[in-house]
Design a protein around this motif. Structure first.
Motif, PDB file in Angstrom:
ATOM      1  N   HIS A   1       3.730   2.855  14.814  1.00  0.00           N
ATOM      2  CA  HIS A   1       3.164   3.030  16.151  1.00  0.00           C
ATOM      3  C   HIS A   1       2.079   1.981  16.332  1.00  0.00           C
ATOM      4  O   HIS A   1       1.460   1.558  15.363  1.00  0.00           O
ATOM      5  CB  HIS A   1       2.542   4.425  16.308  1.00  0.00           C
ATOM      6  CG  HIS A   1       3.528   5.537  16.100  1.00  0.00           C
ATOM      7  ND1 HIS A   1       4.398   5.934  17.083  1.00  0.00           N
ATOM      8  CD2 HIS A   1       3.799   6.290  15.008  1.00  0.00           C
ATOM      9  CE1 HIS A   1       5.167   6.909  16.602  1.00  0.00           C
ATOM     10  NE2 HIS A   1       4.818   7.141  15.343  1.00  0.00           N
ATOM     11  N   ALA A   2       1.864   1.598  17.593  1.00  0.00           N
ATOM     12  CA  ALA A   2       0.762   0.671  17.886  1.00  0.00           C
ATOM     13  C   ALA A   2       0.124   1.120  19.185  1.00  0.00           C
ATOM     14  O   ALA A   2       0.773   1.752  20.024  1.00  0.00           O
ATOM     15  CB  ALA A   2       1.289  -0.748  18.029  1.00  0.00           C
ATOM     16  N   VAL A   3      -1.141   0.833  19.327  1.00  0.00           N
ATOM     17  CA  VAL A   3      -1.841   1.227  20.547  1.00  0.00           C
ATOM     18  C   VAL A   3      -2.745   0.068  20.961  1.00  0.00           C
ATOM     19  O   VAL A   3      -3.352  -0.593  20.109  1.00  0.00           O
ATOM     20  CB  VAL A   3      -2.619   2.551  20.322  1.00  0.00           C
ATOM     21  CG1 VAL A   3      -3.737   2.382  19.300  1.00  0.00           C
ATOM     22  CG2 VAL A   3      -3.187   3.093  21.613  1.00  0.00           C
TER      23      VAL A   3
ATOM     24  N   PRO B   1       1.598  11.326  14.734  1.00  0.00           N
ATOM     25  CA  PRO B   1       0.909  10.054  14.472  1.00  0.00           C
ATOM     26  C   PRO B   1       0.487   9.284  15.717  1.00  0.00           C
ATOM     27  O   PRO B   1      -0.649   8.806  15.780  1.00  0.00           O
ATOM     28  CB  PRO B   1       1.934   9.268  13.662  1.00  0.00           C
ATOM     29  CG  PRO B   1       2.763  10.300  12.988  1.00  0.00           C
ATOM     30  CD  PRO B   1       2.810  11.482  13.912  1.00  0.00           C
ATOM     31  N   ALA B   2       1.363   9.160  16.696  1.00  0.00           N
ATOM     32  CA  ALA B   2       1.014   8.338  17.860  1.00  0.00           C
ATOM     33  C   ALA B   2      -0.198   8.928  18.589  1.00  0.00           C
ATOM     34  O   ALA B   2      -1.048   8.196  19.115  1.00  0.00           O
ATOM     35  CB  ALA B   2       2.208   8.233  18.810  1.00  0.00           C
TER      36      ALA B   2
ATOM     37  N   LEU C   1       0.834  -1.211   0.000  1.00  0.00           N
ATOM     38  CA  LEU C   1       0.000   0.000   0.000  1.00  0.00           C
ATOM     39  C   LEU C   1       0.863   1.255   0.000  1.00  0.00           C
ATOM     40  O   LEU C   1       0.590   2.225  -0.711  1.00  0.00           O
ATOM     41  CB  LEU C   1      -0.932   0.007   1.217  1.00  0.00           C
ATOM     42  CG  LEU C   1      -2.077  -1.011   1.132  1.00  0.00           C
ATOM     43  CD1 LEU C   1      -2.733  -1.198   2.492  1.00  0.00           C
ATOM     44  CD2 LEU C   1      -3.101  -0.536   0.101  1.00  0.00           C
ATOM     45  N   LEU C   2       1.926   1.224   0.806  1.00  0.00           N
ATOM     46  CA  LEU C   2       2.813   2.396   0.866  1.00  0.00           C
ATOM     47  C   LEU C   2       3.512   2.585  -0.478  1.00  0.00           C
ATOM     48  O   LEU C   2       3.681   3.707  -0.949  1.00  0.00           O
ATOM     49  CB  LEU C   2       3.812   2.241   2.015  1.00  0.00           C
ATOM     50  CG  LEU C   2       3.193   2.212   3.427  1.00  0.00           C
ATOM     51  CD1 LEU C   2       4.241   1.866   4.484  1.00  0.00           C
ATOM     52  CD2 LEU C   2       2.527   3.549   3.768  1.00  0.00           C
ATOM     53  N   GLU C   3       3.869   1.460  -1.116  1.00  0.00           N
ATOM     54  CA  GLU C   3       4.492   1.544  -2.443  1.00  0.00           C
ATOM     55  C   GLU C   3       3.521   2.065  -3.495  1.00  0.00           C
ATOM     56  O   GLU C   3       3.917   2.730  -4.446  1.00  0.00           O
ATOM     57  CB  GLU C   3       5.027   0.168  -2.881  1.00  0.00           C
ATOM     58  CG  GLU C   3       6.433  -0.088  -2.373  1.00  0.00           C
ATOM     59  CD  GLU C   3       6.757  -1.580  -2.338  1.00  0.00           C
ATOM     60  OE1 GLU C   3       6.229  -2.319  -3.193  1.00  0.00           O
ATOM     61  OE2 GLU C   3       7.526  -1.984  -1.446  1.00  0.00           O
ATOM     62  N   ALA C   4       2.237   1.768  -3.300  1.00  0.00           N
ATOM     63  CA  ALA C   4       1.218   2.215  -4.265  1.00  0.00           C
ATOM     64  C   ALA C   4       0.953   3.714  -4.155  1.00  0.00           C
ATOM     65  O   ALA C   4       0.188   4.266  -4.940  1.00  0.00           O
ATOM     66  CB  ALA C   4      -0.073   1.433  -4.054  1.00  0.00           C
ATOM     67  N   GLY C   5       1.543   4.368  -3.165  1.00  0.00           N
ATOM     68  CA  GLY C   5       1.399   5.822  -3.088  1.00  0.00           C
ATOM     69  C   GLY C   5       0.701   6.338  -1.851  1.00  0.00           C
ATOM     70  O   GLY C   5       0.625   7.544  -1.625  1.00  0.00           O
TER      71      GLY C   5
ATOM     72  N   ARG D   1       1.568   2.843  10.203  1.00  0.00           N
ATOM     73  CA  ARG D   1       2.874   2.901   9.516  1.00  0.00           C
ATOM     74  C   ARG D   1       2.811   3.977   8.460  1.00  0.00           C
ATOM     75  O   ARG D   1       1.761   4.192   7.853  1.00  0.00           O
ATOM     76  CB  ARG D   1       3.177   1.567   8.813  1.00  0.00           C
ATOM     77  CG  ARG D   1       3.764   0.519   9.739  1.00  0.00           C
ATOM     78  CD  ARG D   1       4.065  -0.740   8.961  1.00  0.00           C
ATOM     79  NE  ARG D   1       5.068  -0.505   7.910  1.00  0.00           N
ATOM     80  CZ  ARG D   1       5.336  -1.369   6.941  1.00  0.00           C
ATOM     81  NH1 ARG D   1       4.694  -2.524   6.869  1.00  0.00           N
ATOM     82  NH2 ARG D   1       6.246  -1.103   6.025  1.00  0.00           N
ATOM     83  N   ASP D   2       3.936   4.640   8.197  1.00  0.00           N
ATOM     84  CA  ASP D   2       3.934   5.605   7.099  1.00  0.00           C
ATOM     85  C   ASP D   2       5.116   5.385   6.171  1.00  0.00           C
ATOM     86  O   ASP D   2       5.956   4.504   6.411  1.00  0.00           O
ATOM     87  CB  ASP D   2       3.833   7.050   7.605  1.00  0.00           C
ATOM     88  CG  ASP D   2       5.104   7.513   8.304  1.00  0.00           C
ATOM     89  OD1 ASP D   2       6.128   6.803   8.264  1.00  0.00           O
ATOM     90  OD2 ASP D   2       5.065   8.602   8.909  1.00  0.00           O
TER      91      ASP D   2
END
Ligand code: ATP
Length: 319
Positions: free
Chosen positions: A244-246, A277-278, A217-221, A237-238
Protein backbone atom coordinates in the motif's frame (compact mmCIF):
# COMPACT_ATOMS: atom_id res chain seq x y z
CA UNK A 1 -1.97 -4.54 30.82
CA UNK A 2 -1.64 -1.33 28.84
CA UNK A 3 -2.11 -1.06 25.08
CA UNK A 4 1.40 0.20 24.35
CA UNK A 5 4.56 0.20 26.45
CA UNK A 6 7.49 2.35 25.42
CA UNK A 7 10.62 3.75 27.05
CA UNK A 8 13.58 5.95 26.21
CA UNK A 9 14.97 9.39 26.93
CA UNK A 10 12.71 12.38 27.38
CA UNK A 11 14.44 15.71 27.88
CA UNK A 12 13.83 19.30 28.77
CA UNK A 13 13.60 21.19 25.47
CA UNK A 14 14.26 24.91 25.27
CA UNK A 15 13.25 26.41 21.95
CA UNK A 16 14.38 29.83 20.76
CA UNK A 17 12.91 31.82 17.85
CA UNK A 18 16.46 32.86 16.84
CA UNK A 19 20.04 32.43 18.12
CA UNK A 20 20.84 31.96 21.77
CA UNK A 21 21.17 35.44 23.23
CA UNK A 22 20.80 37.21 26.54
CA UNK A 23 17.14 37.95 27.11
CA UNK A 24 15.90 35.71 24.28
CA UNK A 25 12.29 34.62 24.60
CA UNK A 26 12.40 30.87 25.10
CA UNK A 27 9.58 28.39 24.82
CA UNK A 28 10.04 25.40 27.11
CA UNK A 29 8.66 21.93 26.50
CA UNK A 30 9.66 18.29 26.79
CA UNK A 31 11.00 16.17 23.94
CA UNK A 32 11.58 12.48 23.41
CA UNK A 33 10.72 10.28 20.45
CA UNK A 34 9.13 7.51 22.55
CA UNK A 35 7.16 9.86 24.78
CA UNK A 36 5.95 11.72 21.67
CA UNK A 37 4.50 8.42 20.46
CA UNK A 38 2.96 7.73 23.88
CA UNK A 39 1.31 11.17 23.94
CA UNK A 40 -0.04 10.70 20.41
CA UNK A 41 -1.57 7.38 21.44
CA UNK A 42 -2.99 8.71 24.72
CA UNK A 43 -4.67 11.58 22.87
CA UNK A 44 -6.40 9.03 20.67
CA UNK A 45 -7.69 7.24 23.75
CA UNK A 46 -5.24 4.35 23.97
CA UNK A 47 -3.58 3.32 27.21
CA UNK A 48 0.07 4.17 26.66
CA UNK A 49 2.78 3.69 29.28
CA UNK A 50 6.20 5.36 29.24
CA UNK A 51 8.85 3.75 31.44
CA UNK A 52 12.03 5.80 31.53
CA UNK A 53 14.45 7.43 33.93
CA UNK A 54 14.71 11.11 34.75
CA UNK A 55 16.94 12.96 37.21
CA UNK A 56 15.80 14.28 40.57
CA UNK A 57 15.60 17.82 39.21
CA UNK A 58 13.21 20.42 37.79
CA UNK A 59 13.52 19.16 34.18
CA UNK A 60 12.73 15.63 35.38
CA UNK A 61 9.69 16.85 37.26
CA UNK A 62 8.57 18.79 34.17
CA UNK A 63 8.90 15.65 32.04
CA UNK A 64 6.84 13.51 34.42
CA UNK A 65 4.24 16.22 35.04
CA UNK A 66 3.77 16.79 31.31
CA UNK A 67 3.42 13.11 30.47
CA UNK A 68 0.98 12.62 33.34
CA UNK A 69 -1.06 15.63 32.20
CA UNK A 70 -1.24 14.13 28.71
CA UNK A 71 -2.67 10.93 30.09
CA UNK A 72 0.43 8.80 29.65
CA UNK A 73 0.84 6.09 32.30
CA UNK A 74 4.11 6.90 34.11
CA UNK A 75 3.67 4.55 37.05
CA UNK A 76 6.78 2.62 35.92
CA UNK A 77 8.91 5.69 35.22
CA UNK A 78 11.60 6.34 37.83
CA UNK A 79 13.77 9.09 39.24
CA UNK A 80 17.56 8.64 39.46
CA UNK A 81 19.14 10.97 41.99
CA UNK A 82 22.68 10.32 40.73
CA UNK A 83 22.33 11.83 37.24
CA UNK A 84 20.59 14.78 35.63
CA UNK A 85 17.70 14.79 33.19
CA UNK A 86 18.93 15.40 29.62
CA UNK A 87 18.33 18.72 27.93
CA UNK A 88 18.28 20.18 24.45
CA UNK A 89 18.38 23.68 23.07
CA UNK A 90 16.85 24.43 19.71
CA UNK A 91 17.72 27.61 17.83
CA UNK A 92 15.63 28.67 14.85
CA UNK A 93 18.85 30.03 13.34
CA UNK A 94 17.29 31.32 10.11
CA UNK A 95 13.78 30.84 8.72
CA UNK A 96 14.21 27.31 7.46
CA UNK A 97 17.21 26.12 9.46
CA UNK A 98 17.14 24.78 12.98
CA UNK A 99 20.24 24.06 15.05
CA UNK A 100 19.91 21.67 17.99
CA UNK A 101 22.35 21.24 20.91
CA UNK A 102 22.12 18.36 23.36
CA UNK A 103 23.25 17.77 26.93
CA UNK A 104 22.54 14.08 27.32
CA UNK A 105 25.90 12.41 28.01
CA UNK A 106 25.68 10.77 31.42
CA UNK A 107 22.00 11.66 31.75
CA UNK A 108 19.67 9.63 33.95
CA UNK A 109 18.21 8.01 30.84
CA UNK A 110 21.64 6.76 29.76
CA UNK A 111 21.84 4.75 33.03
CA UNK A 112 18.84 2.60 32.11
CA UNK A 113 19.40 -1.17 32.47
CA UNK A 114 17.17 -4.21 31.82
CA UNK A 115 16.31 -4.30 35.55
CA UNK A 116 14.69 -0.86 35.27
CA UNK A 117 12.14 -1.99 32.73
CA UNK A 118 11.45 -5.45 34.15
CA UNK A 119 8.48 -4.26 36.26
CA UNK A 120 6.90 -2.56 33.25
CA UNK A 121 7.39 -5.70 31.15
CA UNK A 122 5.81 -7.74 33.93
CA UNK A 123 2.68 -5.58 33.74
CA UNK A 124 2.14 -6.69 30.15
CA UNK A 125 1.16 -4.78 27.00
CA UNK A 126 -0.33 -5.47 23.60
CA UNK A 127 2.41 -3.55 21.81
CA UNK A 128 6.02 -2.72 22.71
CA UNK A 129 7.29 0.36 20.88
CA UNK A 130 11.06 0.79 20.59
CA UNK A 131 13.21 3.30 18.76
CA UNK A 132 16.78 3.19 17.55
CA UNK A 133 17.55 6.21 19.72
CA UNK A 134 17.36 4.35 23.04
CA UNK A 135 20.01 1.82 22.08
CA UNK A 136 22.36 4.66 21.16
CA UNK A 137 22.31 6.09 24.70
CA UNK A 138 24.73 3.50 26.05
CA UNK A 139 25.30 -0.20 26.72
CA UNK A 140 22.66 -0.40 29.47
CA UNK A 141 19.88 1.14 27.38
CA UNK A 142 20.85 -1.07 24.43
CA UNK A 143 20.63 -4.15 26.65
CA UNK A 144 17.27 -2.96 27.95
CA UNK A 145 15.98 -2.62 24.39
CA UNK A 146 17.15 -6.14 23.54
CA UNK A 147 15.67 -7.63 26.71
CA UNK A 148 12.35 -5.87 26.14
CA UNK A 149 12.16 -7.03 22.52
CA UNK A 150 12.92 -10.63 23.49
CA UNK A 151 10.37 -10.56 26.33
CA UNK A 152 7.65 -9.03 24.16
CA UNK A 153 8.30 -11.50 21.35
CA UNK A 154 8.22 -14.46 23.74
CA UNK A 155 4.90 -13.27 25.16
CA UNK A 156 3.26 -12.74 21.79
CA UNK A 157 3.13 -8.94 21.90
CA UNK A 158 3.45 -6.88 18.77
CA UNK A 159 6.93 -5.32 18.65
CA UNK A 160 7.32 -2.06 16.74
CA UNK A 161 10.76 -0.60 16.01
CA UNK A 162 11.24 2.88 14.58
CA UNK A 163 14.83 2.95 13.28
CA UNK A 164 15.10 6.69 14.04
CA UNK A 165 18.79 6.88 13.19
CA UNK A 166 20.60 9.70 15.00
CA UNK A 167 23.98 10.37 13.42
CA UNK A 168 25.01 12.50 16.40
CA UNK A 169 24.76 9.49 18.69
CA UNK A 170 26.29 6.71 16.61
CA UNK A 171 27.34 5.78 13.08
CA UNK A 172 25.11 3.86 10.69
CA UNK A 173 27.43 0.85 11.12
CA UNK A 174 27.13 0.98 14.91
CA UNK A 175 23.36 1.37 14.69
CA UNK A 176 23.14 -1.50 12.23
CA UNK A 177 25.19 -3.85 14.43
CA UNK A 178 23.01 -3.00 17.42
CA UNK A 179 19.61 -3.08 15.72
CA UNK A 180 19.91 -5.95 13.22
CA UNK A 181 19.97 -8.64 15.95
CA UNK A 182 16.54 -7.34 17.05
CA UNK A 183 14.91 -7.97 13.67
CA UNK A 184 13.74 -11.53 14.46
CA UNK A 185 11.68 -10.04 17.32
CA UNK A 186 10.25 -7.14 15.35
CA UNK A 187 6.70 -7.32 14.03
CA UNK A 188 6.46 -3.83 12.53
CA UNK A 189 9.57 -2.03 11.33
CA UNK A 190 9.15 1.69 10.64
CA UNK A 191 11.91 3.62 8.88
CA UNK A 192 12.47 6.66 6.70
CA UNK A 193 13.48 5.67 3.18
CA UNK A 194 17.02 6.93 3.87
CA UNK A 195 17.26 4.83 7.05
CA UNK A 196 16.61 1.49 5.36
CA UNK A 197 20.32 0.82 4.68
CA UNK A 198 21.00 1.05 8.43
CA UNK A 199 19.02 -2.10 9.15
CA UNK A 200 19.06 -3.79 5.77
CA UNK A 201 21.86 -4.54 3.35
CA UNK A 202 22.34 -1.41 1.33
CA UNK A 203 22.02 -1.86 -2.38
CA UNK A 204 22.71 1.82 -2.88
CA UNK A 205 23.90 1.33 -6.44
CA UNK A 206 20.74 -0.32 -7.73
CA UNK A 207 17.60 1.44 -8.89
CA UNK A 208 15.39 -0.82 -6.81
CA UNK A 209 17.46 -0.38 -3.65
CA UNK A 210 14.46 0.26 -1.43
CA UNK A 211 12.54 -2.71 -2.78
CA UNK A 212 15.46 -5.02 -2.07
CA UNK A 213 16.10 -3.55 1.37
CA UNK A 214 12.47 -4.23 2.31
CA UNK A 215 12.73 -7.77 0.85
CA UNK A 216 15.70 -8.41 3.14
CA UNK A 217 13.82 -7.11 6.20
CA UNK A 218 10.82 -9.32 5.50
CA UNK A 219 13.17 -12.28 5.04
CA UNK A 220 14.84 -11.45 8.36
CA UNK A 221 11.52 -12.10 10.10
CA UNK A 222 9.81 -8.69 10.17
CA UNK A 223 6.08 -9.05 9.49
CA UNK A 224 5.46 -5.61 8.05
CA UNK A 225 7.68 -2.76 6.91
CA UNK A 226 6.41 0.80 6.85
CA UNK A 227 8.52 3.38 5.00
CA UNK A 228 8.16 7.11 5.71
CA UNK A 229 8.81 9.44 2.81
CA UNK A 230 8.39 12.89 4.37
CA UNK A 231 6.34 15.19 2.12
CA UNK A 232 5.76 12.32 -0.28
CA UNK A 233 3.77 10.17 2.11
CA UNK A 234 4.48 6.59 3.09
CA UNK A 235 4.42 2.98 1.95
CA UNK A 236 3.63 -0.43 3.43
CA UNK A 237 4.63 -4.00 2.57
CA UNK A 238 4.11 -7.23 4.47
CA UNK A 239 5.28 -10.82 4.33
CA UNK A 240 2.10 -11.92 2.60
CA UNK A 241 2.93 -9.67 -0.34
CA UNK A 242 0.46 -6.87 0.38
CA UNK A 243 1.53 -3.38 -0.71
CA UNK A 244 0.00 0.00 0.00
CA UNK A 245 1.11 3.58 -0.52
CA UNK A 246 -0.34 6.87 0.61
CA UNK A 247 0.39 10.41 -0.56
CA UNK A 248 1.12 13.02 2.11
CA UNK A 249 -1.81 15.27 3.02
CA UNK A 250 -1.42 18.80 1.70
CA UNK A 251 -0.98 20.95 4.77
CA UNK A 252 0.92 24.15 5.50
CA UNK A 253 4.31 23.19 6.93
CA UNK A 254 4.98 24.79 10.32
CA UNK A 255 7.47 22.47 12.04
CA UNK A 256 8.43 19.10 10.62
CA UNK A 257 10.11 17.81 13.80
CA UNK A 258 8.06 15.07 15.40
CA UNK A 259 6.36 14.00 12.16
CA UNK A 260 7.95 10.57 12.34
CA UNK A 261 6.86 10.01 15.93
CA UNK A 262 3.33 11.21 15.21
CA UNK A 263 3.29 8.84 12.24
CA UNK A 264 4.24 5.92 14.51
CA UNK A 265 1.48 6.85 16.98
CA UNK A 266 -1.06 6.88 14.16
CA UNK A 267 0.11 3.56 12.80
CA UNK A 268 0.01 1.85 16.20
CA UNK A 269 -3.39 3.38 16.92
CA UNK A 270 -4.71 1.81 13.72
CA UNK A 271 -3.15 -1.50 14.68
CA UNK A 272 -4.78 -1.41 18.12
CA UNK A 273 -8.14 -0.56 16.55
CA UNK A 274 -7.81 -3.58 14.24
CA UNK A 275 -7.77 -1.48 11.07
CA UNK A 276 -6.54 -3.10 7.84
CA UNK A 277 -3.07 -2.02 6.62
CA UNK A 278 -4.20 0.69 4.20
CA UNK A 279 -6.23 2.37 6.94
CA UNK A 280 -3.41 2.07 9.46
CA UNK A 281 -1.17 3.79 6.94
CA UNK A 282 -3.77 6.50 6.36
CA UNK A 283 -4.07 7.21 10.08
CA UNK A 284 -0.27 7.32 10.38
CA UNK A 285 -0.14 9.77 7.48
CA UNK A 286 -2.82 11.92 9.09
CA UNK A 287 -0.93 12.13 12.37
CA UNK A 288 2.31 12.98 10.53
CA UNK A 289 0.46 15.80 8.78
CA UNK A 290 -0.86 17.13 12.11
CA UNK A 291 2.70 17.22 13.44
CA UNK A 292 4.10 19.17 10.47
CA UNK A 293 1.17 21.57 10.36
CA UNK A 294 1.52 22.61 14.02
CA UNK A 295 4.27 23.95 16.26
CA UNK A 296 6.01 21.61 18.66
CA UNK A 297 6.87 17.93 18.33
CA UNK A 298 3.63 16.67 19.88
CA UNK A 299 1.60 19.66 21.04
CA UNK A 300 -0.59 19.75 17.92
CA UNK A 301 -1.49 16.05 17.84
CA UNK A 302 -5.20 15.31 17.51
CA UNK A 303 -7.72 13.83 19.87
CA UNK A 304 -9.86 11.11 18.37
CA UNK A 305 -12.73 13.42 17.43
CA UNK A 306 -10.23 15.66 15.59
CA UNK A 307 -8.88 13.01 13.23
CA UNK A 308 -10.96 14.35 10.34
CA UNK A 309 -9.99 17.98 10.92
CA UNK A 310 -7.43 18.21 8.12
CA UNK A 311 -10.11 17.43 5.56
CA UNK A 312 -11.58 20.91 6.19
CA UNK A 313 -10.91 23.55 3.52
CA UNK A 314 -7.81 25.71 4.16
CA UNK A 315 -8.69 28.78 6.20
CA UNK A 316 -11.77 27.16 7.76
CA UNK A 317 -12.91 28.62 11.08
CA UNK A 318 -14.80 26.05 13.12
CA UNK A 319 -17.61 27.90 14.95
P1 ATP B 1 11.31 13.30 12.24
O1 ATP B 1 12.51 12.44 12.51
O2 ATP B 1 11.61 14.74 11.98
O3 ATP B 1 10.21 13.13 13.23
P2 ATP B 1 10.98 11.49 9.99
O4 ATP B 1 12.09 11.75 9.02
O5 ATP B 1 11.03 10.33 10.87
O6 ATP B 1 10.69 12.82 10.85
P3 ATP B 1 9.16 12.03 7.85
O7 ATP B 1 9.33 11.03 6.77
O8 ATP B 1 9.74 13.39 7.64
O9 ATP B 1 9.61 11.40 9.23
O10 ATP B 1 7.61 12.24 8.13
C1 ATP B 1 6.82 11.20 8.65
C2 ATP B 1 5.47 11.24 8.02
O11 ATP B 1 4.83 12.50 8.30
C3 ATP B 1 5.48 11.12 6.50
O12 ATP B 1 5.57 9.76 6.11
C4 ATP B 1 4.14 11.77 6.17
O13 ATP B 1 3.09 10.85 6.45
C5 ATP B 1 4.07 12.92 7.18
N1 ATP B 1 4.68 14.13 6.62
C6 ATP B 1 5.98 14.49 6.65
N2 ATP B 1 6.19 15.65 6.00
C7 ATP B 1 4.98 16.05 5.55
C8 ATP B 1 4.52 17.19 4.80
N3 ATP B 1 5.35 18.14 4.38
N4 ATP B 1 3.19 17.28 4.53
C9 ATP B 1 2.33 16.33 4.95
N5 ATP B 1 2.70 15.24 5.64
C10 ATP B 1 4.01 15.08 5.95
Amino acid sequence: PVDVLTFGETMLAVQLPGSLAVGAQARTTVAGAESNVAIGLARLGHRAAWAGLVGDDEPGRLVLRTLRAEGVDITRAAVRATAPTGAMLREQRVADLVRVHYWRDGSAASLLTPADIEPALGDGARVLHLTGITGALGPGPLEAVGAAAAHAHAHGWTVALDVNHRQRLWTADEAGSALRPLLPYVTVLIASDDELPVVSDAFTESADAEERAVDALLEAGVREVVVKRGGEGAAFRDRRGARHAVAALRVPVRDTVGAGDAFCAGYLSGLLDGLPPAERLARANTLGAFAVASDGDWEGLPRRDELGLLAAAPGTAIR
